[in-house]
Scaffold this motif. Structure first.
Motif, PDB file in Angstrom:
ATOM      1  N   UNK A  20      -6.973 -12.124  -1.952  1.00 19.67           N
ATOM      2  CA  UNK A  20      -6.991 -10.158  -2.755  1.00 19.67           C
ATOM      3  C   UNK A  20      -7.111  -9.382  -1.578  1.00 19.67           C
TER       4      UNK A  20
ATOM      5  N   UNK B 157      -1.422  -5.483   5.830  1.00 16.29           N
ATOM      6  CA  UNK B 157      -2.767  -4.854   6.922  1.00 16.29           C
ATOM      7  C   UNK B 157      -3.566  -3.790   7.804  1.00 16.29           C
TER       8      UNK B 157
ATOM      9  N   UNK C  80     -13.156   0.112   4.052  1.00 13.06           N
ATOM     10  CA  UNK C  80     -13.269   0.190   1.977  1.00 13.06           C
ATOM     11  C   UNK C  80     -14.588   0.017   0.939  1.00 13.06           C
TER      12      UNK C  80
ATOM     13  N   UNK D  61     -17.495   2.008  -2.043  1.00 11.77           N
ATOM     14  CA  UNK D  61     -17.709   1.947  -3.783  1.00 11.77           C
ATOM     15  C   UNK D  61     -19.182   1.459  -4.645  1.00 11.77           C
TER      16      UNK D  61
ATOM     17  N   UNK E 299     -14.730   7.872  -3.305  1.00 14.60           N
ATOM     18  CA  UNK E 299     -14.714   6.902  -3.882  1.00 14.60           C
ATOM     19  C   UNK E 299     -12.929   6.931  -3.761  1.00 14.60           C
TER      20      UNK E 299
ATOM     21  N   UNK F 100     -11.214   7.030  -0.573  1.00 16.93           N
ATOM     22  CA  UNK F 100     -11.110   5.620   0.150  1.00 16.93           C
ATOM     23  C   UNK F 100      -9.592   5.433  -1.362  1.00 16.93           C
ATOM     24  N   UNK F 101      -9.432   5.373  -1.777  1.00 12.65           N
ATOM     25  CA  UNK F 101      -8.956   4.546  -3.107  1.00 12.65           C
ATOM     26  C   UNK F 101      -7.494   6.009  -2.676  1.00 12.65           C
TER      27      UNK F 101
ATOM     28  N   UNK G  48      -6.182   5.088   1.077  1.00  5.44           N
ATOM     29  CA  UNK G  48      -4.916   3.590   0.947  1.00  5.44           C
ATOM     30  C   UNK G  48      -4.355   3.007   0.998  1.00  5.44           C
TER      31      UNK G  48
ATOM     32  N   UNK H  40      -1.061   5.804   3.301  1.00  5.66           N
ATOM     33  CA  UNK H  40      -0.527   4.949   4.316  1.00  5.66           C
ATOM     34  C   UNK H  40       1.367   4.719   3.659  1.00  5.66           C
TER      35      UNK H  40
ATOM     36  N   UNK I 224       0.573  -3.925  -6.131  1.00  6.09           N
ATOM     37  CA  UNK I 224      -0.344  -4.545  -5.979  1.00  6.09           C
ATOM     38  C   UNK I 224      -0.438  -5.596  -6.596  1.00  6.09           C
TER      39      UNK I 224
ATOM     40  N   UNK J  63      -3.631  -7.925  -4.441  1.00  5.61           N
ATOM     41  CA  UNK J  63      -4.605  -7.327  -4.209  1.00  5.61           C
ATOM     42  C   UNK J  63      -4.919  -6.317  -5.287  1.00  5.61           C
TER      43      UNK J  63
ATOM     44  N   UNK K  71      -8.682  -4.034  -6.998  1.00  2.03           N
ATOM     45  CA  UNK K  71      -8.321  -2.587  -7.573  1.00  2.03           C
ATOM     46  C   UNK K  71      -9.442  -3.030  -9.303  1.00  2.03           C
TER      47      UNK K  71
END
Lengths: 234, 246, 128
Positions: free
Chosen positions: A80, A84, A93, A97, B8, B11-12, B15, B18, B76, B81, B85
């Motif tokens: 998950x 990259x 990252x 959180x 937060x 960061x999101x 990410x 990019x 996602x 990923x 999330x």
């Protein structure tokens, strides 16, 4: 404490869980054992708040799991992490959180697991990725740690490294670790409580040492016995 | 570690930012190459042709983020990923909001680069028109209103894209087809609900209003688009938080 | 250390310490690894190690001194007693198994003698 009360869950025609009742408390390492498709991953996903029960309740400290995601460190079976990402980027990252993220522990576990911060997730071996995933959950001081099939498709040496890191990272008394796997051998001596699950039902659960004492059998042998017995009923 | 909602979100946002870097560069490259080509190949009043590559580049700057809106969310799932999330301790509005911010960034960066490059080319070619434009503040206000209306329109499309995708994800089979149907359906319903402001024709209607200098019509149109966008966004958030399963 | 997974692990940990004391590999006052170190060393659940250590403390085999660690507290008398106990257990188990195979006591004695002979020439029973 994690509680399952009469939890049932199906995916289309497939019954993943069939009125399951159980509890997990802090200070234990629990193994959830069963063949593929037994419902192990569903248990993990329900606790992580990414599946919802069709019937019954799953509660984390009395609350809905989605409200308690801050307390759960979840290692899914699936890869998950962004391909990259370097390990360091993933760590940076994730650290934003969770207030329980601990860079000290992260730094300590890096060499222990033979990992390098600059490794790129999409370019490393499956075993290394498994260790990265583990590092990222162990670097948190989360009250609940869920490891879904942490050994699947991993070579023997790496499995030992993973088992060692789990013991090293385990905080007695404060943390509940739940490991699901169909490969009991690896963690026979790691787990304290066991749940044997097959076809969405709990076939047997209890204290690992107690079961060994009562049956004079290893968990692997007990599993074989339980599932053979379970299958006969069909 | 100290955590905060702002960190937060950042960061999101970073990410996903990019994921749109390349598109922004493509729009910039297309705009600059086409506009300078038109500029260098023409002289005098013929330079009015610059408007054509500008319009094309603007279209691209508006179109690419719509494609991105599908990729950003869909990826996602295809990268798995989504497991990361969905298990993060953040609300659906922050998750989808950060993606919306990224798409908005792509739209703003793309269109502003085109407008800036085209603006310079036109300014140096037709200093008189520029003078006239600047002489009356109404023109500037109108330009800003039109740009604002385009933003509202693109918001509506982004939110529709989110809603249709998360709706599609509720189904194991044919989820792509369902997404597509919802995407179209929302446009049709929105158009039915508001017959005078046909959202499908947003841009051309704005053009008409613009040429007639109806600022009020443009602003009302923008407000309605935003309202629709907000409803769609809220719907997408509810589905994300309560219904999406892995 | 390899465990026999069909037996409770905490009991095997205790037995391992007992054997080391019986063979005088560990003597009164020797420091033993902390529970955490030991758990990592043998790759066992720390709670299982804790249980083993707790039982050993209850038996006065070891004692834990605050801030200093855990030490062997079994003296000579206890060593002898443990040796007798463990040997007795092994013997009982052996005899029980042999009888269940249908051997008469006299036959068991003969077989034992026969088996033991080559060992008299200095071979060590002791295996780690």
């Amino acid at each position: 404490m994690i509680e399952f009360r009469n939890v049932s869950k199906r995916f289309g025609p497939v019954v993943a869980l069939n009125s399951v009742n159980m509890e997990f408390s802090a200070g234990n390492i629990t193994g959830i054992f069963g063949p593929n498709g037994a419902g192990k991953s569903t248990i993990m996903k329900l606790i992580a708040g990414i599946n919802y029960p069709d019937q019954g309740d799953v509660k984390l400290d009395g609350e809905n799991p989605r409200a308690k995601r801050q307390s759960v460190a979840y290692l899914p079976e699936i890869d998950h992490l962004y391909p990259w990402w370097t390990l360091r980027q993933a760590a940076d990252f994730i650290s934003t959180f969770y207030s329980d993220w601990d860079y000290g522990r992260y730094k300590e576990l890096l060499p222990f697991l033979n990992l390098d911060e600059q490794m790129i997730m999409g370019k490393i071996s499956k075993g290394q990725r498994a260790k990265c995933k583990l590092l990222l959950v162990l670097a948190r001081k989360a009250p609940y740690l869920l490891l879904d099939e942490p050994f699947s498709g991993i070579d023997l040496l790496t499995r030992e490294e993973i088992a060692d890191a789990v013991i090293k990272g385990y905080r007695e008394g404060e943390q509940a670790i739940i490991i699901s796997t169909h490969e009991i051998d690896e963690i026979e001596s790691l787990v304290e409580k066991v749940v044997f699950i097959d076809q969405g039902r709990i076939q047997l659960s209890g204290d690992a040492e107690q079961l060994r004492m009562e049956r004079n059998k290893s968990l692997v042998e007990i599993m074989k016995e339980v599932f053979r017995h379970g299958n006969q009923q069909i | 570690m100290e955590t905060s909602k702002f960190k937060m979100f950042k960061s999101l946002y970073l990410k996903d930012l990019r994921e749109v870097r390349t598109e922004i560069l493509v729009v910039a490259a297309v705009a600059i190459i086409l506009i300078s080509w038109a500029y260098l190949k023409t002289e005098g009043s013929a330079r009015g042709i610059i408007v054509a590559p500008m319009a094309f580049a603007l279209g691209l700057a508006g179109f690419l983020p719509v494609i991105t809106s599908f990729r950003l969310l869909g990826k996602e799932w295809s990268n798995n990923t989504i497991y990361m999330m969905m298990s993060l301790p953040v609300s659906g509005s922050m998750m989808l909001g950060s993606k919306l911010a990224v798409l908005l960034t792509e739209y703003l960066a793309g269109t502003l680069i085109v407008l800036f490059a085209g603006g310079i080319a036109l300014l140096t070619s037709f200093p008189d028109i520029w003078k006239e434009f600047m002489s009356d503040p109404y023109y500037l206000k109108l330009a800003i209103a039109v740009y604002g209306a385009s933003l509202a329109g693109i918001f509506f499309i982004f939110c529709n894209s989110f809603l249709s995708q998360v709706t599609g994800k509720l189904f194991k089979k044919a989820s792509g087809l369902i997404s597509f149907l919802v995407f179209l359906g929302v446009f049709i319903i929105a158009a039915k609900l508001m017959p005078d402001t046909n959202i499908l024709l947003t841009q051309s209607q704005v053009m008409v209003s613009c040429s007639m200098q109806e600022m009020g019509a443009i602003l009302i149109k923008a407000a309605i688009d935003l309202l629709f966008a907000a409803v769609l966004f809220a719907g997408a958030v509810v589905i994300w938080e309560r219904r999406i399963e892995l | 250390m390899d465990f026999d997974n069909s037996q409770p692990i905490y009991m095997q940990i205790i037995d391992e310490y007992k054997k080391n004391i019986i063979r005088s590999k560990l003597k009164k006052g020797d420091k033993i690894p902390s529970q955490r170190e030991y758990a990592q060393m043998v790759r066992v659940n720390p709670n299982t190690v804790q249980r083993a250590y707790r039982e050993m403390e209850n038996m006065d085999m070891v004692e834990t001194l605050r801030g200093q660690g855990t030490f062997i507290s079994a003296g000579e008398q206890m060593r002898e007693q443990m040796a007798k106990e463990m040997a007795g257990k092994v013997m009982k188990h052996f005899i029980h198994e042999m009888r269940s195979l249908g051997y008469e006591d006299a036959m068991i004695m003969d077989m034992l003698k026969c088996e033991l002979e080559p060992m008299e020439e200095g071979e060590q029973v002791d295996r780690v």
